[in-house]
Design a protein around this motif. Sequence first.
Motif, PDB file in Angstrom:
ATOM      1  N   VAL A   8       0.842  -1.193   0.000  1.00  0.00           N
ATOM      2  CA  VAL A   8       0.000   0.000   0.000  1.00  0.00           C
ATOM      3  C   VAL A   8       0.879   1.246   0.000  1.00  0.00           C
ATOM      4  CG1 VAL A   8      -1.943  -1.121   1.128  1.00  0.00           C
ATOM      5  CG2 VAL A   8      -0.163  -0.078   2.523  1.00  0.00           C
ATOM      6  N   ARG A   9       0.276   2.373  -0.320  1.00  0.00           N
ATOM      7  CA  ARG A   9       1.012   3.636  -0.403  1.00  0.00           C
ATOM      8  C   ARG A   9       1.078   4.358   0.933  1.00  0.00           C
ATOM      9  NH1 ARG A   9      -0.834   7.886  -4.210  1.00  0.00           N
ATOM     10  NH2 ARG A   9       1.352   8.535  -4.107  1.00  0.00           N
ATOM     11  N   PHE A  10       0.094   4.134   1.788  1.00  0.00           N
ATOM     12  CA  PHE A  10      -0.024   4.936   2.998  1.00  0.00           C
ATOM     13  C   PHE A  10       0.203   4.067   4.230  1.00  0.00           C
ATOM     14  CE2 PHE A  10      -3.023   6.701  -0.173  1.00  0.00           C
ATOM     15  CZ  PHE A  10      -2.304   7.854  -0.476  1.00  0.00           C
ATOM     16  N   ALA A  11       1.094   4.519   5.077  1.00  0.00           N
ATOM     17  CA  ALA A  11       1.411   3.759   6.281  1.00  0.00           C
ATOM     18  C   ALA A  11       0.251   3.837   7.269  1.00  0.00           C
ATOM     19  CB  ALA A  11       2.679   4.295   6.928  1.00  0.00           C
ATOM     20  N   PRO A  12      -0.072   2.716   7.917  1.00  0.00           N
ATOM     21  CA  PRO A  12      -1.099   2.776   8.968  1.00  0.00           C
ATOM     22  C   PRO A  12      -0.595   3.608  10.140  1.00  0.00           C
ATOM     23  CG  PRO A  12      -0.006   0.649   8.981  1.00  0.00           C
ATOM     24  CD  PRO A  12       0.505   1.370   7.781  1.00  0.00           C
ATOM     25  N   SER A  13      -1.518   4.016  10.992  1.00  0.00           N
ATOM     26  CA  SER A  13      -1.120   4.808  12.159  1.00  0.00           C
ATOM     27  C   SER A  13      -0.176   4.008  13.037  1.00  0.00           C
ATOM     28  CB  SER A  13      -2.357   5.225  12.953  1.00  0.00           C
ATOM     29  OG  SER A  13      -3.042   4.083  13.435  1.00  0.00           O
ATOM     30  N   ALA A  14       0.551   4.701  13.866  1.00  0.00           N
ATOM     31  CA  ALA A  14       1.597   4.066  14.674  1.00  0.00           C
ATOM     32  C   ALA A  14       1.044   2.996  15.602  1.00  0.00           C
ATOM     33  CB  ALA A  14       2.336   5.125  15.489  1.00  0.00           C
ATOM     34  N   ASP A  15      -0.212   3.131  16.049  1.00  0.00           N
ATOM     35  CA  ASP A  15      -0.775   2.157  16.980  1.00  0.00           C
ATOM     36  C   ASP A  15      -1.596   1.072  16.286  1.00  0.00           C
ATOM     37  OD1 ASP A  15      -2.776   3.810  16.153  1.00  0.00           O
ATOM     38  OD2 ASP A  15      -3.609   4.215  18.142  1.00  0.00           O
ATOM     39  N   ALA A  16      -1.641   1.088  14.944  1.00  0.00           N
ATOM     40  CA  ALA A  16      -2.395   0.070  14.212  1.00  0.00           C
ATOM     41  C   ALA A  16      -1.487  -1.101  13.874  1.00  0.00           C
ATOM     42  CB  ALA A  16      -2.975   0.653  12.935  1.00  0.00           C
ATOM     43  N   PRO A  17      -2.018  -2.325  13.890  1.00  0.00           N
ATOM     44  CA  PRO A  17      -1.181  -3.472  13.515  1.00  0.00           C
ATOM     45  C   PRO A  17      -0.782  -3.383  12.046  1.00  0.00           C
ATOM     46  CG  PRO A  17      -3.493  -4.119  13.707  1.00  0.00           C
ATOM     47  CD  PRO A  17      -3.393  -2.716  14.225  1.00  0.00           C
ATOM     48  N   ASN A  18       0.434  -3.778  11.753  1.00  0.00           N
ATOM     49  CA  ASN A  18       0.932  -3.723  10.377  1.00  0.00           C
ATOM     50  C   ASN A  18       1.798  -4.945  10.113  1.00  0.00           C
ATOM     51  OD1 ASN A  18       1.563  -2.863   7.814  1.00  0.00           O
ATOM     52  ND2 ASN A  18       3.157  -1.441   8.471  1.00  0.00           N
ATOM     53  N   PRO A  19       1.167  -6.132  10.038  1.00  0.00           N
ATOM     54  CA  PRO A  19       1.965  -7.351   9.865  1.00  0.00           C
ATOM     55  C   PRO A  19       2.761  -7.368   8.580  1.00  0.00           C
ATOM     56  CG  PRO A  19      -0.378  -7.797   9.535  1.00  0.00           C
ATOM     57  CD  PRO A  19      -0.277  -6.412  10.106  1.00  0.00           C
ATOM     58  N   ALA A  20       2.279  -6.671   7.535  1.00  0.00           N
ATOM     59  CA  ALA A  20       3.008  -6.682   6.269  1.00  0.00           C
ATOM     60  C   ALA A  20       4.385  -6.073   6.418  1.00  0.00           C
ATOM     61  CB  ALA A  20       2.213  -5.917   5.208  1.00  0.00           C
ATOM     62  N   ALA A  21       4.534  -5.129   7.349  1.00  0.00           N
ATOM     63  CA  ALA A  21       5.828  -4.478   7.523  1.00  0.00           C
ATOM     64  C   ALA A  21       6.875  -5.427   8.060  1.00  0.00           C
ATOM     65  CB  ALA A  21       5.684  -3.294   8.476  1.00  0.00           C
ATOM     66  N   GLN A  22       6.455  -6.543   8.642  1.00  0.00           N
ATOM     67  CA  GLN A  22       7.416  -7.482   9.228  1.00  0.00           C
ATOM     68  C   GLN A  22       7.917  -8.498   8.227  1.00  0.00           C
ATOM     69  OE1 GLN A  22       8.227  -6.508  12.207  1.00  0.00           O
ATOM     70  NE2 GLN A  22       6.573  -4.994  12.117  1.00  0.00           N
ATOM     71  N   ARG A  23       7.320  -8.530   7.023  1.00  0.00           N
ATOM     72  CA  ARG A  23       7.720  -9.534   6.048  1.00  0.00           C
ATOM     73  C   ARG A  23       8.941  -9.062   5.278  1.00  0.00           C
ATOM     74  NH1 ARG A  23       1.913 -10.163   4.986  1.00  0.00           N
ATOM     75  NH2 ARG A  23       2.092  -8.858   3.133  1.00  0.00           N
ATOM     76  N   GLY A  24       9.904  -9.940   5.135  1.00  0.00           N
ATOM     77  CA  GLY A  24      11.030  -9.671   4.268  1.00  0.00           C
ATOM     78  C   GLY A  24      12.004  -8.657   4.786  1.00  0.00           C
ATOM     79  N   GLY A  25      12.082  -8.428   6.072  1.00  0.00           N
ATOM     80  CA  GLY A  25      12.983  -7.437   6.621  1.00  0.00           C
ATOM     81  C   GLY A  25      14.413  -7.882   6.687  1.00  0.00           C
TER      82      GLY A  25
END
Length: 610
Positions: free
Chosen positions: A148-165
């Motif tokens: 996605v283009r827009f980052a979720p808020s800091a307190d929202a879960p964002n499991p996609a951000a943990q993939r492929g780090g």
Amino acid sequence: MNQERAFAMAALSALALLASFAPVGFAQGPNFTSDSTFKGSSLGGWHVLGQADWSARNGELTGKAKQGGSGGWLVLDEAYQDIGFYAGFRCIGGCQTGVLLRAEKTPNGMKGFYISLSDGDLAIYKVTLDADGKELTRQKLRPAGGTVRFAPSADAPNPAAQRGGSGALMHQDDWNAIQIILDSDILRTSINGAAGGAGGATDDNMAGYGPVALYVGGSGEVRFKDVAFKDLLPKFEPKEKVSTSFHMQRISDFYYAWCAAAADINHDSVLDVVSGPFYYEGPDYTVRKEFTPAQTFNPSNQYASGMMNFAYDFTGDGWPDILMAASRPMWLYVNPKGESRRWDKHLVVPHVTTEVVLLKDVDGDGKPELVYGGDGIVAYAKPDPANPTAPWVIHPVSDKSVPVNIHGLGVGDINGDGRMDVLQSAGWWEQPAKGSQQAWTFHAGDFGAGGAEMGVYDVNGDSLNDVVTSLRAHGSGLAWFEQKRDKGGKISFVQHIIPSDFTEPHGMTFADMDGDGVPDMIVGKRYWSHEESYFDPDPYGPAVLYWYRTVRNPNAPGGAEFVPELVHNRSGVGSHLAAVDLNGDGAVDIITSTDRGTFVFWNTPRLAKR
């Protein structure tokens, strides 16, 4: 040079940039077509800041920190907000290096987002600098990414951000490739084609604006080459163009599905079109009826549930049913025989992992089977005639010794024994003789990284079946693989590249479009394949749909060539499209459904062109 030609040239220059990196093993080129690539021997357009010496020669930028200094920057004079950056870099002799984006001036110096490329420190930071370029503060960006283009808020879960780090492979004291995409408020990095620094949220309200700067510190020197930039703010949409050989009919304006099929659903002896939750009644295709609850999807941040669909009388009652993937599992929708209602559905193949599935007669019984990958194997499934709505009977083709690629799948007779074989990117499985208890024999091969449907037919007229495929579903490239046999009959393949100027060839099918008796290839771009983001190469490129005429030419490499014709430049393909003579005029028509709508392209009857 007109605008469309300029786009094509930019796409080819991006492929040339990829080729320039190939000798050192970089996995992929940039996910954008560059506006400019540095090739000079002058620092014109740049300025130096801090304690470092910089020079330019033959397209390479070289920096070395001054002895005893804190390092310094080579700052581009031009400013960007959303940017694609790509370069080769080599950090030797204990150097430290990185790239700064949105380098805004502040009362005390500058601030921006720094991608560290130093050994042991592959990370993304928010930094501030003093007026001499010395770093004052740094803070790691919070994880953000996905498609996605827009980052979720800091307190929202964002499991996609943990993939492929992790998993970035840096070549110490050797050349590496770095791609950086800063789009809206998400910053993504890729090192040598792998997700290195993962992604981070800028948290600057998407308002930061400033130049790019290259950094060098430590005791060694850094070199950058083929430095490419892309301003991501402008978007290009070509003037609509339809081939004079086709008439376009848009039968839906909205995004419902990635797939299309045709069958006489309502028993009026006219083919209907099936796509997503609807069937469209022929011959006008202006009336559509739901066979399952319908809703549109937002292509920016949603995936349509209809990825693949087929229409056939699976229950044996004389009325075509519909088989459709809702995400990945396959559901059978049973035709209610003209009743004006939604259809009953049954989960018949629950474990489908491949994004390409095919409906082909594999076992030679005159009825098509579903060919797919799931549960770690490639298999085909068919209904039990006594209970067709129960889970279908699974027939393994492979075992778990060969990994299943979610992209790329084909069915055809490779070895000429009259039995259908099954292909994936890593090779092909030979079907044993009917009644044999032997397992399918795997023959290793290399048919690319995994694309769309793979065609199996005699391309060059030598009586040996060849393979035609896209090379990477979420990349670029088309090719045909010429079958060769040695004196002992051993089969091998020679790759021949088919020139193309688009990315995301995720959907493909084959049909004799010009009536010359030889199958042709229909293929195009899946637009916003992973939603509206720069997750994929050139996501905003024109949504083209092509057919490539197979021409047997003894003077061409391998004895054949593929001649493209642009059908349309603002529709593209999804995961599965259909090529069928809808109106019985002897010409094969094309049905495609994408995030741009659902289309029928009516082909003009033409004489065979051999």
